[in-house]
Enzyme design. Structure first.
Site, PDB file in Angstrom:
ATOM      1  CG  HIS A 150      -3.152   3.589   2.458  1.00  0.00           C
ATOM      2  ND1 HIS A 150      -3.626   3.209   1.222  1.00  0.00           N
ATOM      3  CD2 HIS A 150      -3.180   2.469   3.235  1.00  0.00           C
ATOM      4  CE1 HIS A 150      -3.916   1.924   1.246  1.00  0.00           C
ATOM      5  NE2 HIS A 150      -3.661   1.450   2.455  1.00  0.00           N
ATOM      6  CB  CYS A 201      -0.956   0.012   1.198  1.00  0.00           C
ATOM      7  SG  CYS A 201      -2.168  -1.324   1.164  1.00  0.00           S
ATOM      8  CG  ASN A 212      -6.668  -0.514   1.294  1.00  0.00           C
ATOM      9  OD1 ASN A 212      -6.017  -0.087   0.351  1.00  0.00           O
ATOM     10  ND2 ASN A 212      -6.102  -1.024   2.374  1.00  0.00           N
TER      11      ASN A 212
END
Length: 332
Positions: free
Chosen positions: A256, A116, A286
């Site tokens: 994020h 990520c 996500n």
């Protein structure tokens, strides 16, 4: 000799048409909208469910839009970096597939894997390449088909993730805009808490690994959450302090999109109101390395030349970091 900076000159994005809502998810696994919204903050996520389409398809859609918006000649692109945890194949790279689909004849290309945190890492790599003076125009793409590695029988992880891709064009400039500073870290402590058990060289695919569902993402959520809150909050405070940034002159924070509670913690640490934080987790979930550039894609029209942006992310490994970017154009 004038100093060369690496500035973002355009953004392109793509999310699949299919919307997986919390209501539909609750019919697949023991969960509900209230539980998901309270603990994660995701209302819906996009899923690439057409057979035979992978990460490169979404990256291609995003990159084509980017090249049209920036009116870029394919021959002018020096390099393509695709950051992904869900490549089309172990090899060749997803970036090489993208070169073919975009008709890029003068570019070299490679994939970068930092989970990520991938887009942060790739942006720093591209900035260094441009600042060296040897490259002038680089496409950086964050793309992940997370649905390909999510177990939709696992109520703890399946509500979190979605599919999507977004790309930025990074170019050389002598103006005082672009990637100004970065703090990027990896500690290796995260392996037990966030990984895919099988499919790599340690545990190759077999009937046993497939039968035992070892090709899905595994996460110990509480541990990952704790590390993410701590590291993202600390690193954003560090990057702000060493660049003279504070709640008054930070225009946007781009975190994020893993969990709304993590996003709130980062904003609180910087004392930045949530109105100055880019948030789209409720719409996309996500998307791993896609989250940061997808935020730019969604918020591009609100950005103004000279805006101070702080990016931050946390991912498997563990990997994390923050970057200070001075925005280079008016989004409108």
């Amino acid at each position: 000799m004038e100093k060369i900076n690496a500035v973002i000159t355009g953004v392109g994005g793509y999310v699949p048409d299919y919307v997986l809502t919390n209501d539909e998810l609750s019919r697949m696994v023991d969960t509900n909208d209230e539980w998901i919204m309270t603990r994660i903050g995701v209302k819906e996520r996009r899923i690439l469910n057409e057979e035979g389409l992978g990460t490169s398809y979404m990256a291609r859609k995003a990159a084509k839009q980017l090249m049209q918006k920036t009116q870029s000649d394919p021959a002018s692109v020096d390099c393509v970096i695709v950051t992904t945890t869900t490549p089309d194949f172990h090899f060749p790279s997803t970036a090489s597939i993208l070169c073919d689909k975009l008709g890029l004849k003068n570019a070299f290309a490679f994939d970068l894997q930092a989970a990520c945190s991938g887009f942060l890492y790739a942006m720093e790599v591209a900035a260094g390449m441009i600042q060296s003076g040897r490259h002038k125009k680089i496409i950086v793409c964050g793309a992940d088909k997370m649905s390909s590695m999510v177990n939709y029988d696992d109520r703890a992880t399946c509500p979190i993730f979605g599919d999507g891709a977004a790309c930025v064009m990074m170019e050389a400039t002598t103006e005082d805009y672009g990637v100004m500073d970065s703090i990027l870290r990896t500690d290796g402590k995260g392996l037990p808490f966030l990984h895919m058990k099988a499919g790599g060289s340690v545990c190759p695919p077999s009937y046993f690994t497939v039968a035992n569902k070892m090709h899905y993402l595994y996460q110990e959520g509480r541990t990952v959450f704790k590390y993410a809150v701590s590291n993202m909050s600390n690193v954003t405070a560090q990057i702000a302090e060493r660049n003279g940034l504070n709640k008054d002159n930070i225009d946007w924070v781009i975190p994020h999109q893993a969990n709304m509670r993590i996003i709130d913690a980062v904003a609180a640490r910087l004392q930045v109101p949530i109105e100055k934080v880019m948030v789209n987790i409720q719409r996309y979930g996500n998307t791993s390395s896609g989250t940061l550039p997808l935020c730019l894609w969604d918020y591009e029209k609100k950005l103004k030349k000279g805006d101070n942006l702080i990016f931050t992310a946390f991912g498997a490994g563990f990997t994390w970091g923050a970057s200070y970017v001075k925005w280079g154009y008016d989004g409108k």
